[in-house]
Design an enzyme around this catalytic site. Sequence first.
Site, PDB file in Angstrom:
ATOM      1  N   GLN A  59      -4.934  -4.959   7.168  1.00 28.51           N
ATOM      2  CA  GLN A  59      -5.994  -5.979   6.787  1.00 28.51           C
ATOM      3  C   GLN A  59      -5.973  -7.542   7.344  1.00 28.51           C
ATOM      4  O   GLN A  59      -6.590  -8.256   7.025  1.00 28.51           O
ATOM      5  CB  GLN A  59      -5.710  -6.366   5.338  1.00 28.51           C
ATOM      6  CG  GLN A  59      -5.764  -5.110   4.344  1.00 28.51           C
ATOM      7  CD  GLN A  59      -7.062  -4.405   4.205  1.00 28.51           C
ATOM      8  OE1 GLN A  59      -8.060  -4.997   4.740  1.00 28.51           O
ATOM      9  NE2 GLN A  59      -7.194  -3.199   3.665  1.00 28.51           N
TER      10      GLN A  59
ATOM     11  N   CYS B 146      -4.703   1.890  -3.940  1.00 24.67           N
ATOM     12  CA  CYS B 146      -3.594   2.630  -3.383  1.00 24.67           C
ATOM     13  C   CYS B 146      -2.271   1.691  -3.389  1.00 24.67           C
ATOM     14  O   CYS B 146      -1.308   1.719  -2.535  1.00 24.67           O
ATOM     15  CB  CYS B 146      -3.774   2.669  -1.738  1.00 24.67           C
ATOM     16  SG  CYS B 146      -4.710   4.337  -1.504  1.00 24.67           S
TER      17      CYS B 146
ATOM     18  N   ASP C  22       2.503  -4.365   8.299  1.00 23.67           N
ATOM     19  CA  ASP C  22       1.294  -3.398   8.029  1.00 23.67           C
ATOM     20  C   ASP C  22       0.148  -4.438   8.384  1.00 23.67           C
ATOM     21  O   ASP C  22      -0.123  -5.299   7.434  1.00 23.67           O
ATOM     22  CB  ASP C  22       1.530  -2.886   6.664  1.00 23.67           C
ATOM     23  CG  ASP C  22       0.130  -2.333   6.078  1.00 23.67           C
ATOM     24  OD1 ASP C  22      -1.053  -2.398   6.756  1.00 23.67           O
ATOM     25  OD2 ASP C  22       0.272  -1.722   5.000  1.00 23.67           O
TER      26      ASP C  22
ATOM     27  N   HIS D 149       0.914  -1.189  -0.055  1.00 17.55           N
ATOM     28  CA  HIS D 149      -0.040   0.115  -0.044  1.00 17.55           C
ATOM     29  C   HIS D 149       0.885   1.212  -0.116  1.00 17.55           C
ATOM     30  O   HIS D 149       1.856   1.021   0.661  1.00 17.55           O
ATOM     31  CB  HIS D 149      -0.822  -0.042   1.391  1.00 17.55           C
ATOM     32  CG  HIS D 149      -2.027   1.136   1.166  1.00 17.55           C
ATOM     33  ND1 HIS D 149      -1.654   2.287   1.686  1.00 17.55           N
ATOM     34  CD2 HIS D 149      -3.239   0.818   1.076  1.00 17.55           C
ATOM     35  CE1 HIS D 149      -3.012   2.864   1.679  1.00 17.55           C
ATOM     36  NE2 HIS D 149      -3.892   2.180   1.351  1.00 17.55           N
TER      37      HIS D 149
ATOM     38  N   LYS E 256     -10.957  -0.359   9.836  1.00 22.64           N
ATOM     39  CA  LYS E 256     -11.171  -1.734   9.140  1.00 22.64           C
ATOM     40  C   LYS E 256     -11.389  -2.796   9.887  1.00 22.64           C
ATOM     41  O   LYS E 256     -11.532  -3.967   9.303  1.00 22.64           O
ATOM     42  CB  LYS E 256      -9.883  -1.857   8.397  1.00 22.64           C
ATOM     43  CG  LYS E 256      -9.282  -0.502   7.145  1.00 22.64           C
ATOM     44  CD  LYS E 256      -7.958  -1.022   6.707  1.00 22.64           C
ATOM     45  CE  LYS E 256      -7.445   0.041   6.035  1.00 22.64           C
ATOM     46  NZ  LYS E 256      -8.132   0.597   4.897  1.00 22.64           N
TER      47      LYS E 256
HETATM   48  C1  PLP Z   1      -2.741  -2.792   3.613  1.00 26.71           C
HETATM   49  C2  PLP Z   1      -2.988  -1.587   3.871  1.00 26.71           C
HETATM   50  N1  PLP Z   1      -2.016  -0.812   4.669  1.00 26.71           N
HETATM   51  C3  PLP Z   1      -2.127   0.379   4.873  1.00 26.71           C
HETATM   52  C4  PLP Z   1      -3.575   1.072   4.649  1.00 26.71           C
HETATM   53  C5  PLP Z   1      -3.502   2.654   5.075  1.00 26.71           C
HETATM   54  O1  PLP Z   1      -4.755   2.539   6.179  1.00 26.71           O
HETATM   55  P1  PLP Z   1      -4.880   3.993   6.629  1.00 26.71           P
HETATM   56  O2  PLP Z   1      -5.444   4.826   5.596  1.00 26.71           O
HETATM   57  O3  PLP Z   1      -5.723   3.530   7.563  1.00 26.71           O
HETATM   58  O4  PLP Z   1      -3.789   4.603   7.417  1.00 26.71           O
HETATM   59  C6  PLP Z   1      -4.346   0.221   4.207  1.00 26.71           C
HETATM   60  C7  PLP Z   1      -5.763   1.067   3.902  1.00 26.71           C
HETATM   61  O5  PLP Z   1      -6.393   0.660   3.066  1.00 26.71           O
HETATM   62  C8  PLP Z   1      -4.176  -1.066   3.764  1.00 26.71           C
HETATM   63  O6  PLP Z   1      -5.148  -1.668   3.288  1.00 26.71           O
END
Ligand code: PLP
Lengths: 219, 406
Positions: B202, B365, B199, B122, B225
């Site tokens: 998910q 993203c 990270d 991401h 999420k």
């Molecule tokens: C795998 C992953 N990492 C990071 C993020 C970023 O999350 P946030 O926008 O809540 O910081 C997301 C959100 O879509 C994600 O799916």
Amino acid sequence: MILCLVAMVIFGVLGIFSAKYRELAKEAFGCVFKTIQLKPCDTKLDQRIKSKLIAKLMKYSPWLAKLTYKNFYILSWIFTLLFFGSMAYTAYSLYNLAVYGSCSPGSFCVFNPNANITEDNNVCNITGKFIEFYGAECPHCNKMIPVVAQVENETGVHFDKLEIWHNDTNKNIYLIYSEYINRDCGSLGIPTFVALKTNNSMCGEKTVDELKTFIIQNG
Amino acid sequence: MIPDKELERIRSDFPILSRGINGKPLIYFDNACMSLRPKQVMQVMNQYYEEYPACAGRSIHKLGKAVTDRVAEARKTMAKFLGAKRVEEIVFTRNTTEAINLISHSLDFKRGDAVVTSDREHNSNLLPWQFLSKKAGVEHRVVYSNDNMEFDLERFEEAVGKGVKLVSLVHTSNLDGYTLPAREIIKISHEHGSLVMLDGAQSASHKQVDVRKLDVDFFALSGHKMLGPSGMGVLYGRYELLEKLEPFMLGGDTVQSSTYDSHVLLKPPEKFEAGLQNYAGSMGLAEAARYIEKVGREKIEKHENELNKFISERLLQIKGTSIIGPKQVELRGGVVSFNIEGLNHHDVAIMLDESNIMVRSGQHCVHSWFNAHNIPGCVRASLYIYNTKEEAEKFLSKVAEIAKLG
Ligand SMILES: Cc1ncc(COP(=O)(O)O)c(C=O)c1O
């Protein structure tokens, strides 16, 4: 972009009735405004309009939806041209309505639906009769011959043409109307056009448009 | 799958599922972006605003005390949720992105250090490293997946050699639902003396995560999420590491005391939580974690994957469809990312939306992966605890209808 422009106008009108369309109109306006400033319009509005439309079409005819989806850009251009074409035609019709009282002299007019179309393809609602008094050697009268012929052709209204310099019967008829002619023209003279329905008259050399207006106003 | 009766009860906790949109039912398949929220979470947050809307940690009055206690309780719940050894290892952030940035700014990277990521990160776990590489000369290495889009441990071992200060990987990908073999990766990394951050945006919400069993050093997650409030996240960090880190944001609530030219910082986690915090948010997040635990994360994981199996099998029978990610659905958790030949992904999503089926379309993203593979984007259906087989059936029949346009 072009879709945004059309969308702005269409949703602008629909927006008068529904808040949902007002939002879309606002978005379309923003999109058009950005494009004018040479900024990218990134609302995906055109894509949304397209896909929403296809989704609706799909319910009725998958075949038609597919055809539309595949050829959307050609179709949207055709519709756009038709759209602007019909806008121009509407403007022209409104002009006619203002000038002649009918948007389309000689046929049905949505803005003035009471105008009836006769079999002779007359100007919307002309029922009265018209006379043109003339003199055989009168140069002004001779100049009017093609003009009157054109007006008759275009409106379907017929002028009874009465010669008064050599024909006493006609001259007597002319004198019956002399009071109205004096009132409208300031003096007696020819050529003179008289509407039998309203007893209004008009004298001298006239243009096609002036005669048409006279017919519409006095028919 | 979660039994019908229980599923019905779960669904009744989510007001929007019964309210629908303009009275029409909705099918929410955009859970990888944000989940729906149960009424329990909202109640807890309302309670903060209605009953003790005050500061935590500062004020000595009754309301201040009530907030302080509840925030401490929330931290404890999150520590338990992640299997942390100490409550102080839980730092509240705004989201995963902030948690990752905290590490990228606070870990003492030096010129010549390296960071390793995967090829489907991401942007939140990519941009911070690109920035660091530009600003501090830290090398950024990417480990490419194998042909089946699985994590390639061999390539990883090659990449994780000398100088790698941090391995920062997406635990479960939001692109295709793939969860990488974190245990092995962490073991290898530690053998090479590298720290590991996962990270977990998910993962923690969809499957059992125990940071101690994983032996991971840092772990980031987002509350929105996992049934929690928007703008609420967590950074887990091993206490010894957090102690050594410098905060990257400073101010009120991070210091014990200050003079005109010096200050003494508080201990973790306070030193990382500058300024007054989203107290209602932390309470809501903890309530969400409790809700998930009550259902059981193993059950949730199984439920989603079985639904995914049902969807994936049928989806592939529709002419022109292809799924992004590993072939085996077992490896793709609760995410189905797909394309239909001849159709634009946004068009498909808008048409689904016309039937109140909510999916996400685009590059999610993970632009870097799409750009590298020359794919303009895809449609993503991501599942959660409240999704049902009936919803999946409706979704599939709509997709089949749309696919006929292609
Ligand atoms: C795998 C992953 N990492 C990071 C993020 C970023 O999350 P946030 O926008 O809540 O910081 C997301 C959100 O879509 C994600 O799916």
